[in-house]
Write a protein that holds these residues in place. Structure first.
Motif, mmCIF file in Angstrom:
data_model
loop_
_atom_site.group_PDB
_atom_site.id
_atom_site.type_symbol
_atom_site.label_atom_id
_atom_site.label_comp_id
_atom_site.label_asym_id
_atom_site.label_seq_id
_atom_site.Cartn_x
_atom_site.Cartn_y
_atom_site.Cartn_z
ATOM 1 N N ALA A 1 32.915 64.543 43.606
ATOM 2 C CA ALA A 1 33.023 65.390 44.787
ATOM 3 C C ALA A 1 34.384 65.149 45.443
ATOM 4 C CB ALA A 1 31.892 65.067 45.755
ATOM 5 N N ASP A 2 34.761 66.041 46.356
ATOM 6 C CA ASP A 2 36.044 65.916 47.045
ATOM 7 C C ASP A 2 36.149 64.607 47.821
ATOM 8 O OD1 ASP A 2 36.858 68.340 46.076
ATOM 9 O OD2 ASP A 2 36.188 69.451 47.841
ATOM 10 N N ASP A 3 35.028 64.129 48.316
ATOM 11 C CA ASP A 3 35.054 62.900 49.106
ATOM 12 C C ASP A 3 34.787 61.658 48.258
ATOM 13 O OD1 ASP A 3 32.411 63.349 48.555
ATOM 14 O OD2 ASP A 3 31.728 63.326 50.629
ATOM 15 N N GLY A 4 34.766 61.800 46.954
ATOM 16 C CA GLY A 4 34.608 60.645 46.071
ATOM 17 C C GLY A 4 33.177 60.318 45.692
ATOM 18 N N TRP A 5 32.201 60.968 46.290
ATOM 19 C CA TRP A 5 30.802 60.684 45.965
ATOM 20 C C TRP A 5 30.476 61.263 44.597
ATOM 21 C CZ3 TRP A 5 27.927 57.303 48.479
ATOM 22 C CH2 TRP A 5 28.281 56.965 49.786
ATOM 23 N N GLN A 6 29.798 60.472 43.789
ATOM 24 C CA GLN A 6 29.410 60.909 42.449
ATOM 25 C C GLN A 6 27.897 60.901 42.322
ATOM 26 O OE1 GLN A 6 31.336 58.575 39.468
ATOM 27 N NE2 GLN A 6 33.335 59.404 39.925
ATOM 28 N N SER A 7 27.402 61.880 41.600
ATOM 29 C CA SER A 7 25.978 61.925 41.285
ATOM 30 C C SER A 7 25.712 61.037 40.082
ATOM 31 C CB SER A 7 25.552 63.347 40.951
ATOM 32 O OG SER A 7 25.815 64.202 42.016
ATOM 33 N N LEU A 8 24.472 60.659 39.914
ATOM 34 C CA LEU A 8 24.096 59.962 38.697
ATOM 35 C C LEU A 8 24.046 60.972 37.564
ATOM 36 C CD1 LEU A 8 21.276 57.649 40.099
ATOM 37 C CD2 LEU A 8 23.626 57.023 39.544
ATOM 38 N N PRO A 9 24.291 60.553 36.331
ATOM 39 C CA PRO A 9 24.325 61.504 35.216
ATOM 40 C C PRO A 9 22.945 62.089 34.909
ATOM 41 C CG PRO A 9 24.516 59.257 34.403
ATOM 42 C CD PRO A 9 24.582 59.182 35.901
ATOM 43 N N PRO A 10 22.916 63.249 34.249
ATOM 44 C CA PRO A 10 21.635 63.873 33.880
ATOM 45 C C PRO A 10 20.736 62.967 33.040
ATOM 46 C CG PRO A 10 23.416 65.434 33.611
ATOM 47 C CD PRO A 10 24.053 64.109 33.916
ATOM 48 N N ALA A 11 21.309 62.089 32.240
ATOM 49 C CA ALA A 11 20.492 61.161 31.453
ATOM 50 C C ALA A 11 19.673 60.258 32.366
ATOM 51 C CB ALA A 11 21.371 60.325 30.520
ATOM 52 N N ALA A 12 20.217 59.937 33.543
ATOM 53 C CA ALA A 12 19.482 59.101 34.498
ATOM 54 C C ALA A 12 18.249 59.836 35.027
ATOM 55 C CB ALA A 12 20.384 58.675 35.645
ATOM 56 N N ARG A 13 18.358 61.159 35.163
ATOM 57 C CA ARG A 13 17.194 61.950 35.585
ATOM 58 C C ARG A 13 16.082 61.851 34.549
ATOM 59 N NH1 ARG A 13 18.766 67.558 35.511
ATOM 60 N NH2 ARG A 13 18.115 67.453 33.354
ATOM 61 N N ARG A 14 16.474 61.926 33.293
ATOM 62 C CA ARG A 14 15.482 61.848 32.217
ATOM 63 C C ARG A 14 14.829 60.475 32.178
ATOM 64 N NH1 ARG A 14 16.777 64.581 26.677
ATOM 65 N NH2 ARG A 14 16.264 66.373 27.947
ATOM 66 N N VAL A 15 15.627 59.424 32.308
ATOM 67 C CA VAL A 15 15.081 58.058 32.308
ATOM 68 C C VAL A 15 14.165 57.860 33.509
ATOM 69 C CG1 VAL A 15 15.683 55.618 32.558
ATOM 70 C CG2 VAL A 15 16.934 57.051 30.948
ATOM 71 N N ALA A 16 14.579 58.350 34.675
ATOM 72 C CA ALA A 16 13.733 58.232 35.869
ATOM 73 C C ALA A 16 12.410 58.965 35.661
ATOM 74 C CB ALA A 16 14.467 58.787 37.089
ATOM 75 N N GLY A 17 12.469 60.139 35.039
ATOM 76 C CA GLY A 17 11.241 60.893 34.770
ATOM 77 C C GLY A 17 10.324 60.166 33.801
ATOM 78 N N ILE A 18 10.892 59.592 32.743
ATOM 79 C CA ILE A 18 10.079 58.869 31.753
ATOM 80 C C ILE A 18 9.431 57.646 32.382
ATOM 81 C CG2 ILE A 18 10.215 57.483 29.638
ATOM 82 C CD1 ILE A 18 12.398 59.475 28.688
ATOM 83 N N THR A 19 10.220 56.851 33.091
ATOM 84 C CA THR A 19 9.643 55.640 33.700
ATOM 85 C C THR A 19 8.650 56.002 34.800
ATOM 86 O OG1 THR A 19 11.563 55.434 35.164
ATOM 87 C CG2 THR A 19 11.602 54.163 33.114
ATOM 88 N N GLY A 20 8.925 57.091 35.531
ATOM 89 C CA GLY A 20 7.970 57.543 36.547
ATOM 90 C C GLY A 20 6.662 57.995 35.932
ATOM 91 N N ALA A 21 6.741 58.726 34.817
ATOM 92 C CA ALA A 21 5.524 59.179 34.143
ATOM 93 C C ALA A 21 4.727 58.011 33.584
ATOM 94 C CB ALA A 21 5.885 60.160 33.026
#
Length: 170
Positions: A12-32
């Motif tokens: 982002a313009d202010d330097g903030w970065q999102s976590l990568p899409p792979a992290a979404r998948r890992v979070a979903g798997i561990t959450g499930a």
């Protein structure tokens, strides 16, 4: 071929970065997985306690057993979406939270030591968890999962106190 799971997080313009899409998948798997465990622990006693016929007990148990993993997966994805980070001259900042937003700044001067953790699911997706231990009691640490392995290593190296970077003696 570009794999969307290995794409770098947008800057982002202010330097903030999102976590990568792979992290979404890992979070979903561990959450499930967690939802299945909790669903089992909840569904069996509730189905047994309900004063109804066997068919209704089984249906109620199945609904609970399946609903909790789905809810846990959805919640993990929402938490992923609401997590971002940045590294600047002050240190590492992490923003996270769905209802209660939390922003943590770990100043470089407070870093005591750093750990990288890689569980089996994280390793499969090329991710790691960065644990930043800070000055204070043994319970003071920032644990953030979902970094690409290379990013976690780079963050660890960047957060090392200046005195530790050039220390060749043990």
């Amino acid at each position: 071929m570009n794999d969307p799971l290995s794409a770098p997080a947008p800057l982002a313009d202010d330097g903030w970065q999102s976590l990568p899409p792979a992290a979404r998948r890992v979070a979903g798997i561990t959450g499930a997985i967690a939802g299945l465990v909790v669903g089992t622990l909840v569904a069996v006693p509730v189905a047994v306690a309900v004063d109804a016929g066997l068919a209704l007990k089984l249906a109620l148990g199945a609904v609970l057993w399946l609903a909790l993993p789905v809810l846990a997966l959805a919640w993990a994805r929402v938490r992923w979406r609401r997590t971002s980070w940045r590294l600047d001259e002050r240190g590492l900042q992490v923003r996270r939270g769905v209802f209660w937003r939390k922003e943590v700044l770990v100043p470089r001067s407070r870093v005591q030591h750093l750990d990288l953790e890689r569980g089996p699911i994280e390793r499969h997706f090329g991710l790691a968890t960065l644990v930043v231990h800070t000055a204070g009691t043994r319970m003071h640490a920032l644990r953030q999962s979902g970094f690409f392995d290379a990013d976690a290593v780079a963050l660890r190296d960047a957060l090392l106190p200046e005195a530790d970077r050039h220390d060749d003696s043990l």
